[in-house]
Design an enzyme around this catalytic site. Structure first.
Site, PDB file in Angstrom:
ATOM      1  N   TRP A  14       0.821  -1.218   0.000  1.00 23.74           N
ATOM      2  CA  TRP A  14       0.000   0.000   0.000  1.00 23.74           C
ATOM      3  C   TRP A  14       0.854   1.266   0.000  1.00 23.74           C
ATOM      4  CZ3 TRP A  14      -4.686  -0.681   3.916  1.00 23.74           C
ATOM      5  CH2 TRP A  14      -5.449  -1.776   3.495  1.00 23.74           C
ATOM      6  N   LYS A  15       2.147   1.130   0.239  1.00 23.33           N
ATOM      7  CA  LYS A  15       3.050   2.286   0.313  1.00 23.33           C
ATOM      8  C   LYS A  15       2.482   3.304   1.326  1.00 23.33           C
ATOM      9  CE  LYS A  15       4.659   1.052  -4.234  1.00 23.33           C
ATOM     10  NZ  LYS A  15       5.225   1.423  -5.509  1.00 23.33           N
ATOM     11  N   HIS A  98      12.785  -2.271  -0.687  1.00 23.03           N
ATOM     12  CA  HIS A  98      12.008  -1.765  -1.823  1.00 23.03           C
ATOM     13  C   HIS A  98      12.812  -0.673  -2.547  1.00 23.03           C
ATOM     14  CE1 HIS A  98       8.873   0.127  -4.185  1.00 23.03           C
ATOM     15  NE2 HIS A  98       8.209  -1.010  -4.055  1.00 23.03           N
ATOM     16  N   GLU A 100      11.989   2.086  -3.649  1.00 22.57           N
ATOM     17  CA  GLU A 100      11.729   3.441  -3.150  1.00 22.57           C
ATOM     18  C   GLU A 100      12.553   3.724  -1.903  1.00 22.57           C
ATOM     19  OE1 GLU A 100       7.493   3.040  -3.111  1.00 22.57           O
ATOM     20  OE2 GLU A 100       7.524   3.006  -5.302  1.00 22.57           O
ATOM     21  N   GLU A 170      11.342  -6.655  -8.924  1.00 22.87           N
ATOM     22  CA  GLU A 170      10.650  -5.429  -9.302  1.00 22.87           C
ATOM     23  C   GLU A 170      11.575  -4.567 -10.153  1.00 22.87           C
ATOM     24  OE1 GLU A 170       7.180  -4.721  -6.353  1.00 22.87           O
ATOM     25  OE2 GLU A 170       8.856  -3.434  -5.816  1.00 22.87           O
ATOM     26  N   GLY A 176       5.096   1.906 -10.814  1.00 29.18           N
ATOM     27  CA  GLY A 176       4.281   3.127 -10.813  1.00 29.18           C
ATOM     28  C   GLY A 176       4.298   3.860 -12.141  1.00 29.18           C
ATOM     29  N   SER A 216       3.674  -2.382 -11.869  1.00 35.30           N
ATOM     30  CA  SER A 216       2.485  -2.153 -12.703  1.00 35.30           C
ATOM     31  C   SER A 216       1.702  -3.428 -13.005  1.00 35.30           C
ATOM     32  CB  SER A 216       2.853  -1.419 -14.004  1.00 35.30           C
ATOM     33  OG  SER A 216       3.443  -0.170 -13.712  1.00 35.30           O
ATOM     34  N   GLY A 237       1.453  -2.593  -6.187  1.00 34.04           N
ATOM     35  CA  GLY A 237       1.295  -1.262  -5.590  1.00 34.04           C
ATOM     36  C   GLY A 237      -0.078  -0.706  -5.889  1.00 34.04           C
ATOM     37  N   GLY A 238      -0.164   0.150  -6.896  1.00 32.75           N
ATOM     38  CA  GLY A 238      -1.391   0.884  -7.225  1.00 32.75           C
ATOM     39  C   GLY A 238      -2.650   0.028  -7.264  1.00 32.75           C
TER      40      GLY A 238
HETATM   41  P1  13P Z   1       2.969  -0.474  -8.819  1.00 33.01           P
HETATM   42  O1  13P Z   1       2.172  -1.755  -8.882  1.00 33.01           O
HETATM   43  O2  13P Z   1       2.175   0.715  -8.416  1.00 33.01           O
HETATM   44  O3  13P Z   1       3.770  -0.284 -10.076  1.00 33.01           O
HETATM   45  O4  13P Z   1       4.045  -0.680  -7.634  1.00 33.01           O
HETATM   46  C1  13P Z   1       4.788  -1.833  -7.613  1.00 33.01           C
HETATM   47  C2  13P Z   1       5.545  -1.879  -6.337  1.00 33.01           C
HETATM   48  O5  13P Z   1       6.421  -1.076  -6.107  1.00 33.01           O
HETATM   49  C3  13P Z   1       5.161  -2.897  -5.357  1.00 33.01           C
HETATM   50  O6  13P Z   1       6.081  -2.946  -4.326  1.00 33.01           O
END
Ligand code: 13P
Length: 255
Positions: A14-15, A98, A100, A170, A176, A216, A237-238
């Site tokens: 969920w970030k 991650h 990020e 990833e 994203g 994605s 993520g999204g």
């Molecule tokens: P998205 O699915 O939003 O691209 O994010 C992937 C992610 O970073 C999952 O950890």
């Protein structure tokens, strides 16, 4: 995925999203969609939502994860949370390394390795993220990058510890951005990661370890990605923030 060897894991990352009431609402919406899942379902929520999430999933097949933990047990580490603190709240999984965190918070392979050892010591199930940058792929060094990350991040683990880890492949350029790796690119990278684990440990360990794809992944492309033999699930993520989309991905992993 190869269901004879491994169980697929669909995990939502969920970030930095959702207040506590929103978290409860989203989990309530996911519950019926996950009820008959043929895969493990995990939601990795912000620290402030952990208690809410642990309470909300009671009696269901949904598991709760955090998005980071520190490597020390306690001490003067302002803003950090220890693995034991997560365990105490009832958390089962923790995302580590991650991209990020590597990009914005100075996470390195060395600190990922230390956090991983702390998570295993606390009996948390780590989801360790690795992946190449776009220019690394364009330079043709994807395998070198993935190999180096595996060797450094999983350094010093026993085969038994390695089997408890989930690896999330990833590609940073797919996170994203709406730019998904093709199913063949995901398969190639996940198979390569498994070959590195086989060399570092043994083939039984490599066969047992779950290698997810993340970047994605969504309701539309999940089935094709998950049809690949070395893609054992997804870190999403999204699309994990929308219950119907997350439900479709769970369905795709359950066939
Ligand atoms: P998205 O699915 O939003 O691209 O994010 C992937 C992610 O970073 C999952 O950890």
């Amino acid at each position: 995925m190869n269901k004879n060897l491994r169980k697929a894991i669909i995990a939502g990352n969920w970030k930095m999203n959702k207040t506590r009431p929103e978290a409860k609402e989203l989990i309530e919406a996911i519950k019926p969609l996950a009820a008959n899942a043929g895969c493990e379902v995990v939601v990795c929520v912000p620290f402030t939502n952990l208690e809410t999430a642990v309470e909300a999933v009671k009696g269901t097949n949904i598991h709760v994860g955090a998005q980071n933990c520190h490597f020390e047990k306690s001490g003067a580490f302002t803003g950090e949370i220890s693995a034991d603190m997560l365990k105490e709240v009832g958390v089962e999984y923790v995302v580590l390394g991650h991209s990020e965190r590597r990009q914005y918070f100075g996470e390195t392979d060395e600190t990922v390795n230390k956090r991983l050892k702390a998570a295993l010591a606390a009996e948390l199930k780590p989801i360790v993220c690795i992946g190449e940058l776009l220019w690394e792929r364009e330079c043709g060094i994807t395998e070198e990058v993935l190999g180096k990350q595996c060797k450094l991040d999983f350094y010093g683990l026993t085969a038994d510890e390695m089997k408890k880890c989930v690896i999330a492949y990833e590609p940073v350029w797919a996170i994203g951005t709406g730019k998904t790796a093709t199913a063949d690119q995901a398969e190639e990278a996940c198979a390569y990661i498994r070959s590195v684990i086989a060399k570092m440990f043994d083939s039984a360990t490599a066969d047992a370890v779950t290698v997810q794809y993340g970047g994605s992944m969504n309701a539309k492309n999940a089935a094709e990605l998950l049809s690949k033999v070395n893609v054992d699930g997804g870190l999403i993520g999204g699309a994990s923030l929308k219950a119907p989309d997350f439900g479709e991905i769970i369905k795709a992993a359950s066939v």
